[in-house]
Design a protein around this motif. Structure first.
Motif, PDB file in Angstrom:
ATOM      1  N   VAL A 184       1.941   9.776  -5.282  1.00 41.51           N
ATOM      2  CA  VAL A 184       2.539  11.069  -4.929  1.00 41.51           C
ATOM      3  C   VAL A 184       3.496  11.525  -6.021  1.00 41.51           C
ATOM      4  O   VAL A 184       3.452  12.681  -6.472  1.00 41.51           O
ATOM      5  N   ASP A 185       4.350  10.620  -6.467  1.00 40.10           N
ATOM      6  CA  ASP A 185       5.338  10.979  -7.490  1.00 40.10           C
ATOM      7  C   ASP A 185       4.655  11.399  -8.785  1.00 40.10           C
ATOM      8  O   ASP A 185       5.071  12.372  -9.441  1.00 40.10           O
ATOM      9  N   THR A 186       3.593  10.681  -9.148  1.00 45.27           N
ATOM     10  CA  THR A 186       2.880  10.998 -10.386  1.00 45.27           C
ATOM     11  C   THR A 186       2.161  12.331 -10.283  1.00 45.27           C
ATOM     12  O   THR A 186       2.247  13.168 -11.193  1.00 45.27           O
ATOM     13  N   TYR A 187       1.456  12.545  -9.180  1.00 48.54           N
ATOM     14  CA  TYR A 187       0.750  13.821  -9.006  1.00 48.54           C
ATOM     15  C   TYR A 187       1.723  14.990  -8.902  1.00 48.54           C
ATOM     16  O   TYR A 187       1.405  16.109  -9.332  1.00 48.54           O
ATOM     17  N   ARG A 188       2.916  14.742  -8.364  1.00 48.00           N
ATOM     18  CA  ARG A 188       3.901  15.812  -8.269  1.00 48.00           C
ATOM     19  C   ARG A 188       4.332  16.260  -9.675  1.00 48.00           C
ATOM     20  O   ARG A 188       4.458  17.456  -9.958  1.00 48.00           O
ATOM     21  N   GLN A 189       4.536  15.281 -10.556  1.00 48.45           N
ATOM     22  CA  GLN A 189       4.889  15.606 -11.941  1.00 48.45           C
ATOM     23  C   GLN A 189       3.750  16.363 -12.631  1.00 48.45           C
ATOM     24  O   GLN A 189       3.974  17.363 -13.324  1.00 48.45           O
ATOM     25  N   ALA A 195       0.839  -1.209   0.000  1.00 52.95           N
ATOM     26  CA  ALA A 195       0.000   0.000   0.000  1.00 52.95           C
ATOM     27  C   ALA A 195       0.869   1.252   0.000  1.00 52.95           C
ATOM     28  O   ALA A 195       0.588   2.229  -0.713  1.00 52.95           O
ATOM     29  N   LEU A 196       1.945   1.221   0.785  1.00 55.14           N
ATOM     30  CA  LEU A 196       2.853   2.357   0.840  1.00 55.14           C
ATOM     31  C   LEU A 196       3.496   2.607  -0.522  1.00 55.14           C
ATOM     32  O   LEU A 196       3.589   3.748  -0.979  1.00 55.14           O
ATOM     33  N   GLU A 197       3.915   1.546  -1.180  1.00 59.58           N
ATOM     34  CA  GLU A 197       4.562   1.693  -2.487  1.00 59.58           C
ATOM     35  C   GLU A 197       3.598   2.291  -3.507  1.00 59.58           C
ATOM     36  O   GLU A 197       3.988   3.161  -4.302  1.00 59.58           O
ATOM     37  N   ALA A 198       2.344   1.840  -3.486  1.00 61.12           N
ATOM     38  CA  ALA A 198       1.358   2.378  -4.421  1.00 61.12           C
ATOM     39  C   ALA A 198       1.086   3.848  -4.144  1.00 61.12           C
ATOM     40  O   ALA A 198       0.980   4.670  -5.075  1.00 61.12           O
TER      41      ALA A 198
END
Length: 204
Positions: free
Chosen positions: A15-20, A7-10
Motif C-alpha cells: 500500500v505504501d509503495t503504490y501510494r508513492q 502478511a499484514l506487514e507485506a
C-alpha cells in the motif's frame, strides 16, 4: 499459511509503495493502490482491527468510484466488490444504516453489470449480504425479498452446477425461509421445493 501478521506487514508495504507511485503517476498506479487497500482492509478485519479495516476499505471505495466514473467497463466490478466489503465491515461495527447504503450500492452495481455480462454468483452473494443487513435492521419483509431475488438469480446456474453452488444456494434458501417466517409470510414453494429436492438428493 496462517502467518497473518507477516502478511499484514507485506500488504501494508505494498500500500505504501503504490501510494508513492500513484502520487507520481495516478493513471498507472491508482488501480493497484485500490486493490492493495482492499486486501489490507480484509486482512485487518480478519485480525479484529475493525476500525482500521474500515478506513482502508473506505479509501479503496473512494478510489474505485473515481476510476469507475472514467472507465465503468473496467472498474465497476472492483467497485462493487469493495462496496460489498465496506457494507460487511460497517455492519460488523454496528453501523447498520450505513452498511445498508453501501450494500445496496453494491447490489445496484452488480445489477448494472449483470445486464452486460451476467454473473449470478456475485449478484446472489451481494443480495445475500443485503438481506443480512436488512434483517439486522429488523426489516424482515425486505430481507426476504433480497434473499429470494438472490436465490432466483442463482437457480438456473445451480441446476447446472449444483455441487459448486450448493453452499451459497443453501444459505440463501435458509435465510429466505427464516426471513419469511419473521415477516409472517409463507415462502414461495415453487422456488423452495425444487431447490430443496436437489440439495436433499445431494446429501443422500
Amino acid at each position: 499459511l496462517g502467518r497473518r501478521q507477516e502478511a499484514l506487514e507485506a500488504t501494508q508495504q505494498a500500500v505504501d509503495t503504490y501510494r508513492q507511485l500513484a502520487q507520481r503517476n495516478p493513471d498507472a498506479f491508482l488501480p493497484d493502490l485500490a486493490s492493495s487497500l482492499n486486501n489490507l482492509g480484509m486482512m485487518l478485519a480478519n485480525l479484529g482491527r475493525r476500525q482500521e479495516a474500515l478506513e482502508a476499505t473506505q479509501q479503496a471505495v473512494e478510489i474505485r468510484q473515481k476510476l469507475a466514473q472514467r472507465n465503468p467497463d473496467a472498474f465497476l466490478p472492483d467497485l462493487a466488490s469493495s462496496l460489498n466489503n465496506l457494507g460487511m465491515m460497517l455492519a460488523g461495527l454496528g453501523r447498520r444504516q450505513e452498511a445498508l447504503e453501501a450494500t445496496q450500492q453494491a447490489v445496484d452495481t452488480y445489477r448494472q453489470l449483470a445486464q452486460r455480462n451476467p454473473d449470478a454468483f456475485l449478484l446472489a452473494t451481494s443480495l445475500g449480504a443485503l438481506g443480512s443487513v436488512l434483517r439486522g435492521l429488523e426489516r424482515h419483509g425486505e430481507a426476504a425479498k433480497a434473499f429470494e431475488e438472490g436465490a432466483r438469480a442463482l437457480a438456473p446456474y445451480f441446476q447446472r452446477w449444483p455441487q459448486a453452488l450448493a453452499p451459497l444456494m443453501a444459505n440463501l434458501l435458509q435465510d429466505y425461509v427464516r426471513a419469511c417466517e419473521s415477516a409472517g409470510k409463507a415462502p414461495d414453494e415453487s422456488l423452495v421445493a425444487p431447490i430443496m429436492k436437489v440439495l436433499e438428493d445431494m446429501s443422500d
